[in-house]
Design a protein around this motif. Structure first.
Motif, short mmCIF file in Angstrom:
data_model
loop_
_atom_site.label_atom_id
_atom_site.label_comp_id
_atom_site.label_asym_id
_atom_site.label_seq_id
_atom_site.Cartn_x
_atom_site.Cartn_y
_atom_site.Cartn_z
N ARG A 92 -9.56 2.20 -7.34
CA ARG A 92 -10.10 3.14 -6.36
C ARG A 92 -10.58 4.42 -7.04
O ARG A 92 -9.96 4.90 -7.98
N SER A 130 -8.14 -2.57 0.65
CA SER A 130 -7.46 -1.36 1.06
C SER A 130 -8.52 -0.28 1.18
O SER A 130 -9.27 -0.03 0.24
N SER A 131 -8.56 0.36 2.37
CA SER A 131 -9.65 1.30 2.58
C SER A 131 -9.21 2.46 3.45
O SER A 131 -8.55 2.27 4.47
N ALA A 132 -9.57 3.65 3.03
CA ALA A 132 -9.47 4.85 3.85
C ALA A 132 -10.88 5.22 4.27
O ALA A 132 -11.83 4.47 4.04
N SER A 173 -11.94 3.12 -1.28
CA SER A 173 -11.43 1.78 -1.06
C SER A 173 -11.11 1.11 -2.39
O SER A 173 -11.54 1.57 -3.47
N GLU A 175 0.84 -1.19 0.00
CA GLU A 175 0.00 0.00 0.00
C GLU A 175 0.87 1.24 0.00
O GLU A 175 1.71 1.44 0.88
N ASN A 199 -4.50 4.65 4.09
CA ASN A 199 -5.33 3.46 3.93
C ASN A 199 -4.95 2.35 4.91
O ASN A 199 -3.77 2.13 5.19
#
Length: 713
Positions: free
Chosen positions: A298, A272-274, A278, A250, A255
């Motif tokens: 994303r 993978s996510s903020a 994502s 990443e 994230n």
């Protein structure tokens, strides 16, 4: 009549004497509080210069020259707290015994069936931990103890075993162990046929491993050893001495990343996510050496989650849908251009999650702040499983079998102990599998729960869930503890606590303020309590307190506030903004030094949080953050009585934030109210790891409240 009057007077006198005995005001010892050394440190940014007198307290974390001095200061604060609370020691010991006595020590979880085995945990009398077990095919089969956590934890002040993952052939167990409480897990693999722990120890991970279908390949999340960010997904081959292959790295430090395995067993997912975007990648679980493929690149302000069923993917997303919607796409065409609506967006319903099965799906929705389950089969025939109490919490339980007609779910409320149900989605039959047993004769009919709505400063209606013991009168005389969190979109639903009975049985009302920053009332509720709207969280809480006073549930002299972590930020903010509204405040592991922490990217989790709080390297974000950060806004004025707790090894909110805050409060506050800091020198963010040790922390908090109320037994 005269005789009756005498009896009534005698009864009143007896009650009065009892109340006087129980309400003797606690006399706080005349002890001298620690005074932290002042060492000015200058912060200059955006043309703004700030002197931080207690910046040196970071040195234990940063391994600086004042590291020993920091520990000595924390120990001095602990000694002061012990002195101040010394008169409550016996009472707190009794509270601990009372709360522990409600917990069934010898207990067993509801078995979960997966791939031919029933899995469960069981606890034994006098043991702090548990045993992870299984039985093959039938609950009458012989028990296999897969991991004896009681035995493994011997000799350790803290021990957490996590992420249990059984290989597809049922022969191997992967699990993570943290012995420090910084959420840095080492993954071990146990051969369940021989009992051998393999040599494949993988350090510095999130603790969870996901198996490929070859029973030899593990995927796991690797952490940065300093910032503790989840940075890489790696592939490990059992027995291999070669370096583990990095299959994903990443690049965006805002994230979080992790792993999952499709319930059907067909795919392995990397997510993978903020906060606001994502991305998911996936690979066929039968070909673990193949490269992962991006599901959908994303997109700005677009979140999505994926579930795999036989012939398609289901996607929960907020793309052009603030409260989320459910879409689908073919297995071989996963880009967003191929997404087709299944359940469209609704302005009044938040779509929270989806649980997939071979022949049906269960959609978790939230309407009017409360959850409901929408059950839909492959022919699009559907029905709702709804709940009737005024305030409650329901959630999907353990449902690992893809081919099943049974939905397991959990239910609780402020008066209903945690209950596990199995629900047949075809017959609509509901079967209670287990309810948390509360020893000592708990009767839910002796307690009342309510759902109220306070009007916030800007006119928004904020829900409040509360509970009290029958006999409570709305005359403003009762003590009330108001709790909230209000960040990250985390909804604080009403749930049962057996330890809370010790509060309710002594006349307290307990209330939860469902303030903005959570997601109780939909996605907008969250977005209106973050970034440049964060102050809504604080004013909502203050307005809830005012409402409870106006409605005579309590008065300022008996109103208490409690919150932890980001909820501890809330405590610091409301103590600054409305100090005279609370008789006492409990701030647990509080995030109170917002600006300094968010400026320091070496501090764990900082960069992950930019979408929640903002990046103070941006001048506007800095100014707004500084305007509410509790540490920055301590003033020369009277503050309420305060108990602040932290953990020396806390990886989420470092110990130095509450320590600096307390030190600054001591020099600034003009009142004679109590201010105490308690640091657990062995644990971290979540406190003790054992089943009962955490009750000592609860007893300290309740002892503080009871001392302020003059309740002595």
């Amino acid at each position: 009549m005269k005789k009756a009057a005498v009896i009534i007077c005698a009864a009143i006198l007896a009650v009065s004497c009892k109340q006087n005995t129980e309400r003797q005001m606690y006399k706080w010892p005349d002890a001298k509080a620690p005074v932290a050394e002042i060492k000015p440190h200058t912060r200059a940014i955006h043309g703004d210069t700030v002197i931080d007198n207690y910046y040196w307290m970071i040195d234990y974390f940063a391994k600086g020259p004042d590291s020993t001095k920091v520990v000595d200061y924390l120990k001095a604060e602990n000694a002061y707290t012990d002195t101040m609370m010394s008169g409550t020691k016996k009472f707190r010991e009794n509270l601990f015994t009372e709360m522990k006595a409600r917990i069934k020590e010898k207990d067993e979880s509801v078995p979960v069936f997966k791939n031919g085995y029933f899995y469960y945990t069981r606890t034994e009398d006098g043991k702090e931990y548990y045993k992870y077990c299984r039985k093959k095919g039938s609950l009458d089969a012989p028990e296999e103890i897969l991991l004896d956590v009681d035995k493994e934890a011997e000799g350790h002040a803290y021990y957490s075993a996590s992420g249990f993952s059984i290989s597809p052939d049922n022969k191997l167990l992967a699990f993570g162990v943290d012995k420090v409480s910084r959420r840095q897990y080492t993954i071990y693999v146990k051969n369940l046929e021989t009992g051998e722990i393999l040599k494949d120890a993988i350090a510095n991970t999130e603790g969870q491993a996901v198996w490929a279908n070859d029973n030899q390949t593990l995927f796991y999340t690797s952490k940065n050893p300093v910032t503790l960010l989840s940075e890489k997904i790696k592939r490990h081959k059992l027995g291999s001495t070669a370096a583990d292959a990095v299959v994903y790295e990443e690049k965006d430090k805002s994230n979080y990343i992790g792993l999952d395995r499709a319930k059907s067993g067909k795919f392995i997912f990397i997510y993978s996510s903020a906060t606001m975007s994502s991305e998911i990648s996936f690979v066929d679980a039968n070909t673990p050496d193949a490269p992962f493929k991006v599901f959908a690149p994303r997109m700005k302000d677009v979140l999505y989650e994926v579930a795999a069923i036989d012939d398609k993917f289901l996607i929960r997303t907020n793309q052009n849908a603030k409260n989320f919607k459910l879409v689908e796409c073919p297995l071989d065409k996963t880009g967003a251009e191929n997404w087709k609506d299944v359940i469209p967006h609704r302005a009044d319903v938040l779509l929270e999650g989806v649980e997939e099965f071979k022949d049906h799906i269960v959609v978790v929705e939230r309407k009017n702040g409360l959850k409901q389950f929408r059950i839909r089969d492959n022919s699009d025939k559907e029905h709702y499983l709804e709940f009737e109490e005024a305030a409650y919490n329901a959630g999907i339980g353990a449902n690992p079998e893809y081919v099943s007609k049974t939905l397991r779910y959990n239910y609780t409320s402020l008066t209903t102990p945690s209950t596990v149900y199995d629900y047949n989605v075809d017959t609509h039959e509901k079967k209670q599998m287990k309810q948390q047993e509360v020893l000592g004769g708990y009767d839910p009919k002796q307690y009342t729960t309510e759902r109220l709505y306070a009007t916030a400063t800007d006119g928004i209606k904020v829900p409040i869930s509360l509970v009290y013991k029958n006999g409570f009168e709305k005359n403003g005389k009762a003590p009330l503890l108001l709790y909230a969190y209000g960040s990250y979109g985390s909804s604080m639903d009403a749930g049962f606590s057996s330890s809370r009975l010790s509060l309710l049985d002594r006349g307290f009302v307990f209330a939860i303020a469902h303030i903005r920053g959570g997601q109780e009332m939909g996605r907008q509720w969250y977005e209106d309590g973050k970034l440049m709207k964060k102050k809504n969280t604080f004013t909502d809480f203050i307005d809830c307190g005012k409402y409870l006073i106006d409605q005579q549930y309590t008065t300022k002299q008996h109103l208490y506030a409690q919150g932890g972590s980001a909820g501890g930020l809330l405590m610091g903010a409301v103590a600054n903004m409305a100090p005279d509204q609370w008789h006492g405040v409990i701030a647990q592991v509080p995030f109170v030094d917002v600006v300094n922490t968010m400026l320091d990217e070496s501090i764990p989790l900082t960069t992950n949080e930019f979408d929640e709080w903002g990046n103070p390297k941006n001048a506007d974000a800095y100014a707004y953050m500084k305007s509410y950060s509790p540490y920055e806004n301590v003033e020369k004025k009277a503050y309420p009585n305060m108990l602040v707790t932290t953990g020396l090894h806390d990886s989420q909110v470092q110990y130095f934030e509450p320590a600096k805050w307390v030190a600054k409060l001591r020099t600034m506050k003009t009142d004679k109210n109590v201010l105490m800091l308690h640091t657990n020198m062995e644990f971290g963010h979540g406190g003790a790891s054992g089943r009962f040790d955490y009750l000592k922390d609860v007893a300290l908090e309740y002892g503080f409240l009871f001392a302020l109320e003059g309740i002595s037994k």
